[in-house]
Design an enzyme around this catalytic site. Structure first.
Site, PDB file in Angstrom:
ATOM      1  N   TYR A  36       6.409  -7.980  -5.333  1.00 12.48           N
ATOM      2  CA  TYR A  36       6.096  -8.887  -4.786  1.00 12.48           C
ATOM      3  C   TYR A  36       6.220 -10.286  -5.250  1.00 12.48           C
ATOM      4  O   TYR A  36       5.995 -11.725  -4.852  1.00 12.48           O
ATOM      5  CB  TYR A  36       4.540  -9.114  -4.035  1.00 12.48           C
ATOM      6  N   LYS A  53       4.103 -13.613 -12.266  1.00 10.37           N
ATOM      7  CA  LYS A  53       5.574 -12.779 -12.377  1.00 10.37           C
ATOM      8  C   LYS A  53       6.870 -13.556 -11.106  1.00 10.37           C
ATOM      9  O   LYS A  53       7.566 -13.076 -11.135  1.00 10.37           O
ATOM     10  CB  LYS A  53       4.949 -11.033 -11.402  1.00 10.37           C
TER      11      LYS A  53
END
Ligand code: COA
Length: 286
Positions: A148, A163
């Site tokens: 993602y 992230k």
């Protein structure tokens, strides 16, 4: 797949190395001849994993650290050098995550994830990078990202933001440290690999998750720890000497299946799909 001394002479720090995927990767590194430094918050777990590794003939040093503390990260590196003489690899695996509707997140909740994932991983990376630069022999830094980072994801907004920041760090440092110091910096984006920690934090109904996986993952199953550990070993090894600044997906094709416009047809019975598509085909003029 690999020669048994592929990572001989290396010293690799694995954050979150006491349990879950971190433990599986650390075990694989040790099997392939590397010294491993297991760095995480719960010392007892690290010690137990270190003992398991040493019982099989490997070398492992457990070091308690909260990666949110930059001084503590620097100390992990100092302890690694004191025991093994150098640091040649870093596996950024430690993370924190939970499912929460974005509108319900408190500032502390947002900070809890971003402080660990984005800032903590940066503190560890900088501490290791400084050591590698001083040593002058290059090195390999690998971070566990997620698929993602490309798509974003509902209900894990702080993790997706953090992230994605690490993907930017990976690409930035691959050039900045790659060109000047021969330090390769890469990411791995895993799909679902069952672990006790991640499943407790992220999977409300494991049975449902398994059924869903069969529908939504082309390979129709979760990942095996050994599959991730082998990729993690490859990226640390000299075999990957020309791999720099990339993120390798290991998700059985999951995120692409979710993304492709017509991919929903793969979830239907194939004979029915062919019939539907055939009915749409223009008839040839005689
Ligand atoms: N939903 C909403 N908010 C949550 C939450 C949840 N499930 N879990 C934690 N929070 C919030 C807390 O309410 C708190 O905010 P508040 O002070 O406004 O109430 C804030 O996050 C910090 O909580 P705390 O428990 O003190 O965090 P921590 O720093 O000790 O822990 C976490 C960090 C929350 C990420 C924790 O789950 C963790 O350490 N996990 C590590 C393991 C892990 O996540 N593994 C899965 C990785 S895939």
């Amino acid at each position: 797949m690999f020669v048994s001394d592929l990572l001989k002479g290396q010293t690799i720090i694995v954050t979150g190395g006491g349990s879950g995927l971190g433990k599986s990767m650390a075990q694989r590194y040790a099997e392939l001849g590397a010294n491993v430094v297991l760095a995480a918050r719960t010392f007892e777990r690290l010690e137990a994993t270190a003992k398991e590794i040493e019982a099989k003939g490997g070398q492992a040093l457990p070091v308690a650290v909260d990666i949110r503390d930059p001084e503590a990260c620097a100390d992990v590196v100092r302890q690694a050098v004191a025991r093994f003489g150098a640091v040649t690899g870093l596996m950024n695996n430690a993370a924190g995550n939970f499912l929460c509707a974005a509108e319900d997140l408190s500032p502390n909740g947002f900070g809890a994830v971003v402080d660990i994932v984005l800032k903590g991983t940066w503190f560890m990376t900088q501490a290791v990078g400084r050591q590698m630069i001083e040593q002058g022999n290059g090195g390999s830094i690998v971070s566990i990202l997620t698929t993602y980072v490309y798509t974003g994801s509902s209900f894990v907004v702080p993790s997706a933001m953090a992230k994605a920041g690490l993907l930017a760090m990976t690409k930035s440092l691959a050039v900045e440290w790659g060109s000047a110091y021969d330090i390769r910096v890469n990411g791995i984006a895993p799909g679902p690999f069952p672990t006790e920690g991640a499943w407790a934090a992220l999977v409300p109904d494991p049975k449902m998750m398994e059924e869903e996986a069969k529908k939504h993952i082309p390979m129709k199953r979760f990942g095996e720890h050994s599959e991730l550990a082998n990729l993690a070993a490859y990226l640390m090894s000299p075999m990957a000497g020309y791999v720099n600044g990339t993120c390798i997906d290991i998700d059985g094709g999951e995120w692409l299946q979710g993304a492709g416009e017509f991919n929903r047809f793969v979830e239907m019975d194939r004979a029915n799909v062919k019939q539907l598509l055939g009915a749409m085909r223009p008839k040839k003029a005689k």
